[in-house]
Design an enzyme around this catalytic site. Structure first.
Site, PDB file in Angstrom:
ATOM      1  N   HIS A 121      47.521  38.047  38.010  1.00 49.66           N
ATOM      2  CA  HIS A 121      46.755  37.477  38.972  1.00 49.66           C
ATOM      3  C   HIS A 121      47.215  37.998  40.106  1.00 49.66           C
ATOM      4  O   HIS A 121      48.383  38.382  40.526  1.00 49.66           O
ATOM      5  CB  HIS A 121      46.904  35.930  38.772  1.00 49.66           C
ATOM      6  CG  HIS A 121      46.022  35.135  39.881  1.00 49.66           C
ATOM      7  ND1 HIS A 121      46.136  35.002  41.003  1.00 49.66           N
ATOM      8  CD2 HIS A 121      45.027  34.437  39.186  1.00 49.66           C
ATOM      9  CE1 HIS A 121      45.234  34.063  41.487  1.00 49.66           C
ATOM     10  NE2 HIS A 121      44.488  33.689  40.162  1.00 49.66           N
ATOM     11  N   ASP A 199      54.759  34.030  35.738  1.00 49.34           N
ATOM     12  CA  ASP A 199      53.486  33.295  36.086  1.00 49.34           C
ATOM     13  C   ASP A 199      52.973  32.543  34.875  1.00 49.34           C
ATOM     14  O   ASP A 199      52.345  33.138  33.905  1.00 49.34           O
ATOM     15  CB  ASP A 199      52.489  34.364  36.750  1.00 49.34           C
ATOM     16  CG  ASP A 199      51.106  33.508  36.894  1.00 49.34           C
ATOM     17  OD1 ASP A 199      50.961  32.282  36.837  1.00 49.34           O
ATOM     18  OD2 ASP A 199      50.275  34.198  37.645  1.00 49.34           O
ATOM     19  N   GLN A 202      48.383  30.207  33.249  1.00 47.77           N
ATOM     20  CA  GLN A 202      47.456  30.176  32.328  1.00 47.77           C
ATOM     21  C   GLN A 202      47.850  29.831  30.738  1.00 47.77           C
ATOM     22  O   GLN A 202      47.044  29.823  29.990  1.00 47.77           O
ATOM     23  CB  GLN A 202      46.631  31.574  32.336  1.00 47.77           C
ATOM     24  CG  GLN A 202      45.381  31.579  31.884  1.00 47.77           C
ATOM     25  CD  GLN A 202      44.435  30.609  32.716  1.00 47.77           C
ATOM     26  OE1 GLN A 202      43.849  29.893  32.198  1.00 47.77           O
ATOM     27  NE2 GLN A 202      44.283  31.101  34.042  1.00 47.77           N
ATOM     28  N   LYS A 225      45.021  23.171  36.059  1.00 50.26           N
ATOM     29  CA  LYS A 225      44.264  23.788  34.841  1.00 50.26           C
ATOM     30  C   LYS A 225      44.756  23.028  33.540  1.00 50.26           C
ATOM     31  O   LYS A 225      44.413  23.391  32.424  1.00 50.26           O
ATOM     32  CB  LYS A 225      44.740  25.285  34.795  1.00 50.26           C
ATOM     33  CG  LYS A 225      44.214  26.222  36.028  1.00 50.26           C
ATOM     34  CD  LYS A 225      44.598  27.536  36.086  1.00 50.26           C
ATOM     35  CE  LYS A 225      44.169  28.193  37.243  1.00 50.26           C
ATOM     36  NZ  LYS A 225      44.544  29.478  37.461  1.00 50.26           N
ATOM     37  N   CYS A 363      40.483  37.424  40.188  1.00 53.19           N
ATOM     38  CA  CYS A 363      41.739  37.490  40.990  1.00 53.19           C
ATOM     39  C   CYS A 363      42.523  38.534  40.289  1.00 53.19           C
ATOM     40  O   CYS A 363      43.735  38.501  40.213  1.00 53.19           O
ATOM     41  CB  CYS A 363      42.378  36.187  41.004  1.00 53.19           C
ATOM     42  SG  CYS A 363      41.391  35.167  42.344  1.00 53.19           S
TER      43      CYS A 363
HETATM   44  C1  LIG Z   1      44.868  30.217  38.461  1.00 51.10           C
HETATM   45  C2  LIG Z   1      46.042  31.173  38.528  1.00 51.10           C
HETATM   46  C3  LIG Z   1      46.810  31.290  39.408  1.00 51.10           C
HETATM   47  C4  LIG Z   1      46.803  30.729  40.531  1.00 51.10           C
HETATM   48  O1  LIG Z   1      47.238  29.107  40.436  1.00 51.10           O
HETATM   49  P1  LIG Z   1      46.935  27.960  41.607  1.00 51.10           P
HETATM   50  O2  LIG Z   1      47.510  26.860  41.110  1.00 51.10           O
HETATM   51  O3  LIG Z   1      45.528  27.865  41.538  1.00 51.10           O
HETATM   52  O4  LIG Z   1      47.530  28.722  42.858  1.00 51.10           O
HETATM   53  C5  LIG Z   1      47.763  32.235  39.405  1.00 51.10           C
HETATM   54  N1  LIG Z   1      47.779  32.851  38.168  1.00 51.10           N
HETATM   55  C6  LIG Z   1      47.188  32.974  36.935  1.00 51.10           C
HETATM   56  C7  LIG Z   1      47.505  33.576  35.687  1.00 51.10           C
HETATM   57  C8  LIG Z   1      46.162  31.824  37.249  1.00 51.10           C
HETATM   58  O5  LIG Z   1      45.195  31.620  36.207  1.00 51.10           O
END
Ligand SMILES: *Cc1c(COP(=O)(O)O)cnc(C)c1O
Length: 406
Positions: A121, A199, A202, A225, A363
């Site tokens: 992302h 990260d 997801q 999420k 993104c």
């Molecule tokens: C949604 C997402 C983000 C951003 O997260 P926010 O909490 O909305 O800032 C970063 N990385 C991944 C893989 C995402 O799906």
């Protein structure tokens, strides 16, 4: 037994209509819907307890502080982290990843290399690119393989002790849904003496994530999420690193003592939490986790995985649909294109029929570039979706395909 109808009735928004059609919400990878229990927790906080945390001697401030710090402990419990000092509450995964990049910058020199997954992302690419400009570090991509997974083999070939200082990868790619080999990447980072930055935005909604077991130096998640409100997320970091790294933003809460002859900083985790935090939504996050426990999260995930298998099978068998990626392990994301149609048109027509899907680059523009696509349509599921919604979706797609192609 996972009672899907009972679960759906916990989410007021799922009862609404869009363009006169029952809403089918397939945009869960962008944000999830929120159960009544979360909405109630936020309302209750503002109705009964609202006050600023940490500094007050009065009753409300004490209650707000207890609720906020209690939520931190609850969040840690969900993710297998017992030390509250390792749980930094922030605005979202994006803020967590920016914090990591900016504080690690103080430990990097020109020419140091950061390996970044090609399917990241933008939140896990751009902060590192900014360091390339300000600190002269080199950003190198870890290539994605044909199935859509980040290649650990290629990462091993790229990683060099003394030069590779950070390995930054996503647990699950949001554009494809591929689950990456995080234990493998964490191990590799350890072997070459690099920081591991994961990260997890997801991953958290679709699996049990035990941050302590994964052993990464930093792991960022996003609450919105995971059935929680927007504007809250967590950066988990290992205490020895957080102790030694400098604070990020300056302001209230993050200090111990301020004087014009010098300032000392607060202990963890508050050292990294400048200013009034998002108290209400942190409490909402804890309520979301309580909710997920109450419905049996493992059963919910099992239901969702069954739906995903059904959807993917139908999509892959369809002669006019191309599904992006075919990972060995993936979560309930289905990125696709209709042959001969633009994803925006597909998404717009689906909306007319009541279906919420996302279209565009998600993104993750480098991912699109790699696969030679301008964008895709993406249907992403949650445990409150149903088999019937998937059947209706496949029928709706056939109608849309009939309208857009000949
Ligand atoms: C949604 C997402 C983000 C951003 O997260 P926010 O909490 O909305 O800032 C970063 N990385 C991944 C893989 C995402 O799906």
């Amino acid at each position: 037994m996972f009672d899907i109808q009972a679960v759906r009735s916990d989410f007021p928004i799922l009862a609404r209509q869009v363009h006169g059609q029952p809403l089918v919400y397939f945009d869960n990878a962008a944000t999830s819907q929120k159960p009544q229990r979360v909405l109630d927790a936020i309302a209750h906080y503002y109705e009964a307890t609202n006050s600023n945390v940490h500094r007050g001697v009065h009753t409300l401030s004490g209650e707000a502080t207890d609720a906020y710090e209690g939520a931190r402990v609850r969040i840690g419990q969900w993710f297998g982290v017992t030390d509250p000092g390792e749980i930094i509450l922030l605005r979202g995964a994006t803020e967590g990843l920016n914090l990591v990049a900016q504080v690690l910058a103080t430990r990097l020199s020109p020419g140091d290399e950061v390996l970044v997954g090609e399917t990241e992302h933008h939140a896990n690419i751009v902060p590192w690119q900014q360091l390339a400009t300000t600190h002269g570090i080199i950003v190198t991509k870890i290539p994605v393989n044909a199935r859509g997974e980040l290649s650990l083999t290629e990462a091993k070939a790229l990683a060099v002790p003394g030069r590779t200082k950070v390995i930054a990868v996503g647990h699950v790619s949001n554009a494809i849904g591929a689950i990456n080999d995080i234990p493998g990447f964490v191990q590799l980072a350890r072997e070459v003496g690099a920081y591991s930055v994961i990260d997890g935005a997801q991953a958290a909604p679709h699996m049990r994530v035990n941050v302590a077991e994964l052993g990464a130096d930093f792991y960022a998640i996003s609450a919105h999420k995971l059935c929680a409100p927007t504007g809250i997320g967590v950066l988990f970091g290992r205490r020895p690193l957080l102790e030694e790294l400098p604070p990020w933003q300056g302001g209230g809460d993050m200090i111990e003592r301020v004087s014009f002859s010098g300032t000392t900083f607060n202990v963890l985790p508050w050292k990294f939490e400048a200013g009034t935090p998002n108290i209400a939504d942190t409490i909402g996050f804890a309520a979301a986790l309580d909710y997920l426990d109450s419905i049996d999260f493992d059963a919910a995930i099992h239901h969702e995985e069954t739906l995903h298998a059904t959807l993917i099978q139908a999509m892959q068998a369809h002669p006019k649909i191309q599904v992006l990626g075919s990972p060995n392990k993936w979560v309930s994301v289905c990125s696709f294109n209709v042959v001969g149609a633009h994803p925006t048109d597909v998404g717009t027509l689906l909306d007319q029929l009541g279906f919420a899907v996302r279209t565009g680059h998600h993104c993750a523009m480098p991912t699109m570039e790699h696969f030679g696509l301008a964008g895709t349509a993406r249907a992403s599921l949650a445990f409150y979706n149903t088999r019937e919604e998937i059947e209706r979706f496949m029928n709706a797609l056939d109608r849309v395909i009939g309208m857009l192609t000949d």
